[in-house]
Structures are given as C-alpha cells and as structure tokens.
Design an enzyme around this catalytic site. Structure first.
Site, PDB file in Angstrom:
ATOM      1  N   ASN A 159      83.055  41.685 -28.363  1.00  0.00           N
ATOM      2  CA  ASN A 159      83.325  43.181 -28.048  1.00  0.00           C
ATOM      3  C   ASN A 159      84.810  43.476 -27.874  1.00  0.00           C
ATOM      4  O   ASN A 159      85.429  43.971 -28.695  1.00  0.00           O
ATOM      5  CB  ASN A 159      82.557  43.660 -26.770  1.00  0.00           C
ATOM      6  N   ASP A 160      85.541  43.117 -26.930  1.00  0.00           N
ATOM      7  CA  ASP A 160      86.804  43.501 -26.712  1.00  0.00           C
ATOM      8  C   ASP A 160      87.868  42.843 -27.681  1.00  0.00           C
ATOM      9  O   ASP A 160      88.662  43.556 -27.959  1.00  0.00           O
ATOM     10  CB  ASP A 160      87.343  43.051 -25.104  1.00  0.00           C
ATOM     11  N   VAL A 161      87.387  41.668 -28.170  1.00  0.00           N
ATOM     12  CA  VAL A 161      88.269  41.057 -28.998  1.00  0.00           C
ATOM     13  C   VAL A 161      88.369  41.681 -30.384  1.00  0.00           C
ATOM     14  O   VAL A 161      88.926  41.476 -31.387  1.00  0.00           O
ATOM     15  CB  VAL A 161      88.034  39.514 -29.239  1.00  0.00           C
ATOM     16  N   THR A 162      87.593  42.984 -30.396  1.00  0.00           N
ATOM     17  CA  THR A 162      87.436  43.579 -31.872  1.00  0.00           C
ATOM     18  C   THR A 162      87.909  45.048 -31.626  1.00  0.00           C
ATOM     19  O   THR A 162      87.988  45.661 -32.720  1.00  0.00           O
ATOM     20  CB  THR A 162      85.793  43.580 -32.533  1.00  0.00           C
ATOM     21  N   ALA A 206      86.564  43.839 -20.144  1.00  0.00           N
ATOM     22  CA  ALA A 206      87.976  44.416 -19.854  1.00  0.00           C
ATOM     23  C   ALA A 206      87.472  45.932 -19.373  1.00  0.00           C
ATOM     24  O   ALA A 206      88.358  46.721 -18.801  1.00  0.00           O
ATOM     25  CB  ALA A 206      88.763  44.814 -21.134  1.00  0.00           C
TER      26      ALA A 206
END
Lengths: 103, 467
Positions: free
Chosen positions: B395-398, B436
């Site tokens: 999720n956050d890494v995209t 996050a």
C-alpha cells in the site's frame, strides 16, 4: 614501551567493523532475511563464554551459581546456533534460478 | 589442554569463516556454501573451547547434554517455522542472544577467576567495564526483542505506545546506566551490577514500545545490531577474537540494514527511535476523502481479462500477501500468465514486509525464481512500459503522494511508480489507509481498478478466470 593487549583487541574490533561494513554492503538485498538469521547464528558464538563458565566448577560441585548461568546460556545459545543455521539453510535452499533458460 | 596461543589462532580462523559466511550471501549461488563456512566456524570455536578449558570431568557431560537440548529445540523451531513468521523468529532469536550475553556476563562477574579476570570484589577495571557494557547492551537487546516479538506476533498491539515525558525518562535512564557502570567500577558492589541489568531491561522495553508497526523492519535490524555489540562486549571481557570479530560483523550488519530501511522510508534513524509514527490520527481526513472521490472497483473476471490481454505484468507484493498466505496462489496465477506468453516480473520495495528481504523469501518459498524478482531501483523505470501492475498486499510503498505532496508524512520516500502502468489492479480488503495512516491516491486514479477481497481468495478466483 609495551602495548597493552587491549589495544590489539581494539584494533581487531575496529578492523572487523570495516570488514563487516564492506561485506554487508555487497550482500544482495534479496538475501537480507537470511543475512539476519545467519548473523543471529554466528553471534551465538557467545556460547564459548557460556562453556567456559559452565566448566569452571569447584571440585565438589558441578552446579554453582556461576556455572548455572553458564549452563542456561549454553541452552539459549545452542537454540540460536542450530535454529539460526538450519533456518538459514532452509531459506537458501528455496532460492532457485529460472529452470531451463540460461542467459 | 590447548595453549592459549594455539586456541587464539583457531578462534581467528573461526572469525574468518564467519566473514566468509556473510560474504557468501552476495549471491544466491554462493550463499549455501557460505552457510557451511559459518557452521564450520562455529564447530571450530566450540571444539577449541572444550580443548582449551581442558576439563573433562562430569561437567563436560552436562555441557553436552545442555547443548543437545538447546540444539534440538533450535532445530525443531527451524524446521517448523512458517516463512511468514520469519520476523518473529528473528526477533525471538535476538532476544536469546541478548539473554545469553547477560548470563555470560553474570557468570563472569560471579566467578572471575574462571575467566582470568581477577578475583571477586577485585575484578580488573577494564574487564569490569567491558562486562557491564556487554550485560547492559545484552539486557536491552533481550527485553527490546521480546517487545518486538510480541508486537510482530500480534500479542501486543502494533500501534505505538507513547506518554508524555517519555524521551526525558529515557534520557534520565540512559544517564543512570552510565552512572551505575561508573559506581560499579569504583565500588564493585554486587547490588549495583544487578541494578544495572534491571535498569537496562527497562530501557529495552521503553525503547521499543513507542515504535509503530510500520517501523518494525528498522527495529529488527537495530536489535540485530545491538545483539552484535553485546557479543562484542562479552568478546572483550573473555579476550576472545572469534567473539570480537563476530560482534563487530553483526553489529555493523544490523546498522547497515537499519540504515537501508530508514532510507527506504525516507526517515531519519532518530525519528524512528523517538517513535510515534503510524498512530491513527488522520482517520477523519481519510473518511472525508473517501466520500468525495469515486473509486472504480472490479471483480476477478475483469482482472483476468485485463491481464490476459496484457503483454507484460509487474507484480507488487507486500505484507498483506504474507498475511493472506497468497504467495502460492500468486505463483499459480503467474504460471498461467506465462503460458499465455505474458512477461511477468516482481517488484519489491525494500520495506515491503516486516523485515529486510522478507518478500524475497516468501516468493522463493513459492518457487518463484529469484531472477524474476527485482528491487525498486532496478525495476522502477519498467512500470511506464508495462501494461498491468498487480498490487497485492502493498500500500504505502505505491503511494504517489510521496512524490507530489510535500505535506504528506511519507513525502520523499522512494516509492514504486505503479501509477505509470497502463492499468493498475489493486487487491485490498477495503480502502483503509496503510501503516503510515494516510490515504493512497492510487485508489482514485482513472487507470486503477480496485479488487476488494482477501488477497488469497482474489488470486485464486483470478486463476479460475484465466482458464
């Protein structure tokens, strides 16, 4: 003038940090998990201290306060050594290249 | 009995073998051999210790019995542990190293003659400092790793525990540790030594509780580093080269991994330590956004159709894939795609998963060849030329916000350029934000199709629809 042996050990320590720095940067990121498990296993070489403590009995008595701590530390370190190396081995066995096609 | 000089040479050899063990990990081809070097180094160190102590009385039998008990437990764990639980396992192992360091330090303190460190009440100053540091760092590693273990295992909530004055308290205790070591050296009172260990245990707990789930990769790496420094401290006490070399190696290894993880999240090490990140404080904001923006959602059939008509697909796995145990289903899906001559690669963000390299291990377990798996910097340019990105459990890494919104908490974090793909398939249970605590803009892009389902279930359904 004589140099304190501590300085030699400190030199080994500092140089090893540098070796560690360069060796670990060259570890491929895909193997970072096995890196952690294997560092776990090798840091359990602390077992040498545990063995020394455990074998330092007084003549009459295998178990005194000091050696008991040694014995427990042996168990803890042994779990780590066997567990660490074996789980690393298990992981590394799984890393395979593409079958057939070779560049 | 082996002479001290000869045994020192053998300890050096085992230290070198440990260096080679790490060196082997530079490529999967050489890694297995490297592991054997490590095992050989360990055997040499243990045998040499037996020979140099030269005590072959009844205690030796006990030592071997305890060694076998520990070894059996370790081997059992190593074979039984599922690969998804690797972060917990490593945290657990760190705690054992820490505790072993504490116990060895205690044993040395109680019986200094056995280690040539002087006599009780009059231990050599240098040795006393070294063993106090070893014991303190070991105790911090132990209790810190226990907390990390509980958080990773889900026994303890992953959300950060903070209270006012926390950092001040940590500072005070940190100073107290130095003061205790100082007084211990001056007076050699036993109770100071025990207090030192107790206080260090407390520090370990206080240090890890404010750190949230998202920062776990840093925490594990950091504890890895601590366990190394603890071992090195004991190594100085025992004047043992193997232990000093290993401690330094492990210490720097953990430090480098922490650095890599921090960099991958664009966070400073200090801010991770101070903690509090990932607290759920933006939920209102998220809800608002959710109501405002339209989201396209689809089902397995749509996804299968899109992928079948693609010529290249990039898979972006994350921790959610591990939780759903979807890696085997994923592999099946990829096999089907490959049969249709579709090029499939995997893109892995450095902090995908709960520990460094976690995703790579899980994919390797599902028989994904490691040369199809790429790191962020190696694959990020390929998204623009690919047809479909299949985001599963990440999720956050995209999140493109990291590139566009300077106000975002993750701004500046390197992310996968997933949105550049012609179309994006995003498998997720709901629109809830990731660790996050922020909304992912990717959900609302025109080319994104959300697949609301459990990762494993959805992947299996897609496999069926690919036939």
């Amino acid at each position: 003038m004589e140099i304190d042996p501590f300085i030699f050990r400190l030199s080994i320590f500092i140089l090893s940090i540098f070796i560690g720095y360069y060796v670990v940067w060259s570890v491929t990121p895909s193997l970072h998990t096995p890196l952690m498990s294997v560092t776990n296993a090798i840091s359990s070489v602390i077992i040498v201290g545990a063995i020394i403590a455990a074998l330092a009995e007084s003549r009459e008595n295998v178990f005194n306060t000091s050696s008991i701590f040694g014995f427990i530390a042996i168990i803890l370190a042994a779990i780590n050594i066997f567990g660490g190396f074996l789980v690393t081995q298990r992981m590394l066995q799984m890393y395979k290249k593409k079958k057939g096609k070779k560049k | 009995m082996m002479s001290a000089n000869l045994s020192a040479v053998f300890y050096l050899i085992s230290g070198i073998l440990f260096i080679l063990a790490l060196r082997g990990l530079s490529s999967p081809d050489t890694s297995r051999q490297g592991n054997y070097f490590g095992i050989a180094g360990m055997i040499i160190a243990i045998v040499v210790t037996f020979l140099s102590v030269g005590n072959f009385s009844t205690s030796l039998a006990y030592v071997i019995i305890f060694l076998i008990i520990g070894g059996a437990v370790g081997a059992f764990i190593a074979f039984k542990i599922p690969m998804t639980a690797m972060p917990e396992l490593v945290a657990g192992f760190h705690s054992l190293v820490g505790l072993a360091a504490v116990f060895v330090a205690i044993a040395a303190y109680l019986n200094p003659e056995a280690f040539n460190l002087g006599v009780i009440g009059n231990i050599k100053l240098a040795s006393l400092i070294e063993m106090s540091i070893g014991a303190a760092v070991g105790a911090i590693t132990f209790s810190g790793s226990i907390i990390a273990f509980l958080k990773l295992r889900g026994i303890m909530s992953g959300s950060p525990i903070t209270f006012s004055g926390q950092h001040f308290l940590n500072l005070i205790i940190g100073i107290a540790i130095f003061a205790l070591i100082f007084y211990l050296c001056k007076t050699q009172f036993n109770y100071i030594f025990w207090t030192l260990i107790a206080v260090s245990l407390l520090v370990g707990v206080l240090l890890i509780i404010p750190i949230g789930g998202a920062d776990m990769p840093v925490v594990i790496s950091m504890l890895n580093s601590y366990s190394g420094w603890a071992a090195a401290g004991i190594g100085f006490t025992l004047e043992n080269t193997a232990l000093i070399i290993t401690g330094a190696l492990v210490g720097s290894s953990g430090a480098i991994l922490s650095y890599i993880m921090c960099k991958a999240m664009n966070r400073s090490f200090i801010s991770v330590i101070l903690g509090g990140f990932g607290a759920d404080n933006s939920s209102d904001n998220t809800k608002e956004k959710r109501d405002q923006k339209p989201v396209k959602s689809g089902n397995a059939e749509d996804a299968a159709f899109l992928m079948k008509n693609a010529s290249s697909v990039i898979i972006v796995p994350g921790y959610g894939m591990a939780v759903a145990q979807a890696q085997h289903a994923l592999r099946e899906m990829v096999d089907k795609l490959k049969q249709n001559d579709i090029k499939v690669t995997y893109a892995i963000h450095p902090v995908a998963g709960r520990m460094p390299g976690h995703m790579n291990v899980l994919l390797a377990e599902a028989n994904v060849p490691y040369d199809e798996v790429f790191e962020l910097e190696d694959i990020n340019n390929d998204f623009a030329n690919s047809d479909v990105a299949f985001v599963i459990g990440a999720n956050d890494v995209t999140n493109p916000v990291a590139k566009t919104d300077p106000k975002s908490p993750i701004f500046g974090m390197p992310v996968l350029d997933v949105e550049k793909c012609k179309s994006v398939l995003f498998v997720k249970r709901s629109l809830s934000p990731g660790y996050a605590g922020i909304d992912n803009e990717l959900f609302y892009k025109d080319n994104t199709l959300m697949l609301f389902a459990d990762a494993k279930k959805m992947t299996e359904d897609i496999v069926k629809n690919l036939d």
